[in-house]
Design a protein around this motif. Structure first.
Motif, PDB file in Angstrom:
ATOM      1  N   ALA A 111      43.046  -6.361 -20.773  1.00 18.33           N
ATOM      2  CA  ALA A 111      41.797  -6.761 -20.107  1.00 18.33           C
ATOM      3  C   ALA A 111      40.630  -6.677 -21.086  1.00 18.33           C
ATOM      4  O   ALA A 111      39.784  -7.579 -21.154  1.00 18.33           O
ATOM      5  CB  ALA A 111      41.544  -5.866 -18.892  1.00 18.33           C
ATOM      6  N   GLN A 112      40.580  -5.588 -21.876  1.00 20.44           N
ATOM      7  CA  GLN A 112      39.518  -5.453 -22.873  1.00 20.44           C
ATOM      8  C   GLN A 112      39.655  -6.501 -23.970  1.00 20.44           C
ATOM      9  O   GLN A 112      38.658  -7.005 -24.489  1.00 20.44           O
ATOM     10  CB  GLN A 112      39.548  -4.050 -23.489  1.00 20.44           C
ATOM     11  CG  GLN A 112      39.223  -2.930 -22.516  1.00 20.44           C
ATOM     12  CD  GLN A 112      40.452  -2.336 -21.862  1.00 20.44           C
ATOM     13  OE1 GLN A 112      41.402  -3.075 -21.555  1.00 20.44           O
ATOM     14  NE2 GLN A 112      40.461  -1.039 -21.629  1.00 20.44           N
ATOM     15  N   SER A 114      40.858  -9.572 -23.590  1.00 16.16           N
ATOM     16  CA  SER A 114      40.349 -10.833 -23.042  1.00 16.16           C
ATOM     17  C   SER A 114      38.827 -10.852 -23.042  1.00 16.16           C
ATOM     18  O   SER A 114      38.201 -11.860 -23.414  1.00 16.16           O
ATOM     19  CB  SER A 114      40.873 -11.020 -21.612  1.00 16.16           C
ATOM     20  OG  SER A 114      42.266 -11.218 -21.594  1.00 16.16           O
ATOM     21  N   GLU A 115      38.232  -9.734 -22.635  1.00 15.49           N
ATOM     22  CA  GLU A 115      36.769  -9.658 -22.563  1.00 15.49           C
ATOM     23  C   GLU A 115      36.139  -9.830 -23.946  1.00 15.49           C
ATOM     24  O   GLU A 115      35.185 -10.596 -24.118  1.00 15.49           O
ATOM     25  CB  GLU A 115      36.354  -8.309 -21.963  1.00 15.49           C
ATOM     26  CG  GLU A 115      34.855  -8.144 -21.796  1.00 15.49           C
ATOM     27  CD  GLU A 115      34.475  -6.793 -21.194  1.00 15.49           C
ATOM     28  OE1 GLU A 115      33.275  -6.504 -21.083  1.00 15.49           O
ATOM     29  OE2 GLU A 115      35.398  -6.029 -20.836  1.00 15.49           O
ATOM     30  N   ASN A 118      36.680 -13.478 -25.240  1.00  6.12           N
ATOM     31  CA  ASN A 118      35.770 -14.415 -24.578  1.00  6.12           C
ATOM     32  C   ASN A 118      34.344 -14.249 -25.099  1.00  6.12           C
ATOM     33  O   ASN A 118      33.605 -15.232 -25.258  1.00  6.12           O
ATOM     34  CB  ASN A 118      35.801 -14.206 -23.066  1.00  6.12           C
ATOM     35  CG  ASN A 118      37.093 -14.705 -22.446  1.00  6.12           C
ATOM     36  OD1 ASN A 118      37.717 -15.639 -22.939  1.00  6.12           O
ATOM     37  ND2 ASN A 118      37.513 -14.093 -21.350  1.00  6.12           N
ATOM     38  N   ALA A 119      33.944 -12.981 -25.379  1.00  7.35           N
ATOM     39  CA  ALA A 119      32.603 -12.738 -25.917  1.00  7.35           C
ATOM     40  C   ALA A 119      32.462 -13.353 -27.309  1.00  7.35           C
ATOM     41  O   ALA A 119      31.420 -13.931 -27.637  1.00  7.35           O
ATOM     42  CB  ALA A 119      32.334 -11.233 -25.977  1.00  7.35           C
TER      43      ALA A 119
END
Length: 297
Positions: A111-112, A114-115, A118-119
């Motif tokens: 999850a981290q 992906s975040e 994306n950033a």
């Protein structure tokens, strides 16, 4: 034979999102078999709180689920964007966020990952002039489906049930009501060995069992459940031999001498890839003649 049955029984007993270490398997072997990616060893080590790559046969290991596939897609997009921005003086912070995403991914914090990925992509695209995308959306209320097709321009993001999937030009995604968007099929595997047109010599087949064994290999694809390999002789009406493998290699049964062609395709939960380009090889009997020296008569 007992070893094969033992491994098969353990694998069948494993619940979803887990796998069981087989006899003589290393953590790298498990990563390649279960995830189609030998480089995922570090992820399995982090996900299962292992202190080393040494695992005992019969150990049940947790496997990543769909979150890994989504994180990998986000990473691939970010890598492409950051690489393109390097030559045009893109923001240095994007490179930093991408490195963070890589670390999160290797330690199974998907999850981290992906975040952060994306950033990184957002930092790159914010500094670029917006480019329009050409796409169409078709809604079927009776069927409860929405179809999104992209023809050109930047990818369009489709979000449903908390899952976001980029749709690239040339792709079409069908979203059913109450379900997340379907994942794209795996990429086409690229054959590696034997080389195209290889001539493989083996001792003469005196027992009528064929020549070999021949080992085929190809580039592994992440998130793949299995690979389907088709082998046939280069002759009109020749039968096609279809074999399956959970890793990116396959040892063929012994075959008669002759010319052969083979292709491989990847199979995952999201579908089957197109077959690879055909590779060809030839099996040849190595017949050696030994001449004994002696006086002529």
């Amino acid at each position: 034979m007992r070893t094969t049955l033992f491994l098969f029984a353990w694998l069948c007993a494993a619940p979803p999102d887990t796998t069981v270490v087989g006899p003589q398997e290393s953590l790298r072997d498990v990563a390649e078999r279960a995830l189609g990616d030998a480089s995922a060893t570090a992820e399995l080590r982090a996900l299962n709180a292992l202190s080393s790559d040494t695992v005992s046969p019969g150990t049940r290991l947790k496997l990543p689920g769909q979150e890994r596939t989504l994180a990998l897609k986000a990473l691939e997009t970010a890598r492409t964007l950051v690489a393109q921005a390097r030559g045009t003086g893109g923001p240095a912070e994007a490179e930093t966020r991408l490195n963070e995403a890589e670390v999160h991914f290797r330690t199974a914090r998907y999850a981290q990952a992906s975040e952060a990925a994306n950033a990184a992509g957002t930092l790159v695209t914010q500094g670029q002039a917006p480019q329009p995308s050409t796409f169409s959306v078709q809604v079927e209320p009776d069927a409860g489906t929405t179809t999104v097709s992209v023809t050109r321009g930047p990818p369009v993001r489709v979000e449903a049930e908390g899952v976001t999937r980029p749709v690239a030009p040339g792709e079409t995604v069908l979203v059913e009501k109450g379900r997340p968007p379907s994942l794209p099929p795996p990429n086409v595997p690229q054959p590696e060995k034997p080389a195209e047109g290889a001539r493989l010599e083996y001792p003469a087949d005196t027992k009528g069992v064929g020549l070999g064994p021949v080992k085929l290999s190809w580039a592994a694809q992440p998130g793949v459940e299995r690979y389907e390999v088709e082998v046939s002789r280069e002759a009109p009406g020749a039968n096609v031999l279809t074999l399956s493998s959970t890793v990116a290699e396959l040892k063929l049964p012994r075959l008669p001498a002759g010319r052969y062609r083979w292709t491989v395709r990847a199979v995952s939960a999201s579908g089957r890839s197109e077959p690879s380009g055909a590779r060809r090889f030839e099996l040849v009997e190595n017949i050696s003649v030994r001449v004994r020296s002696g006086p002529w008569e």
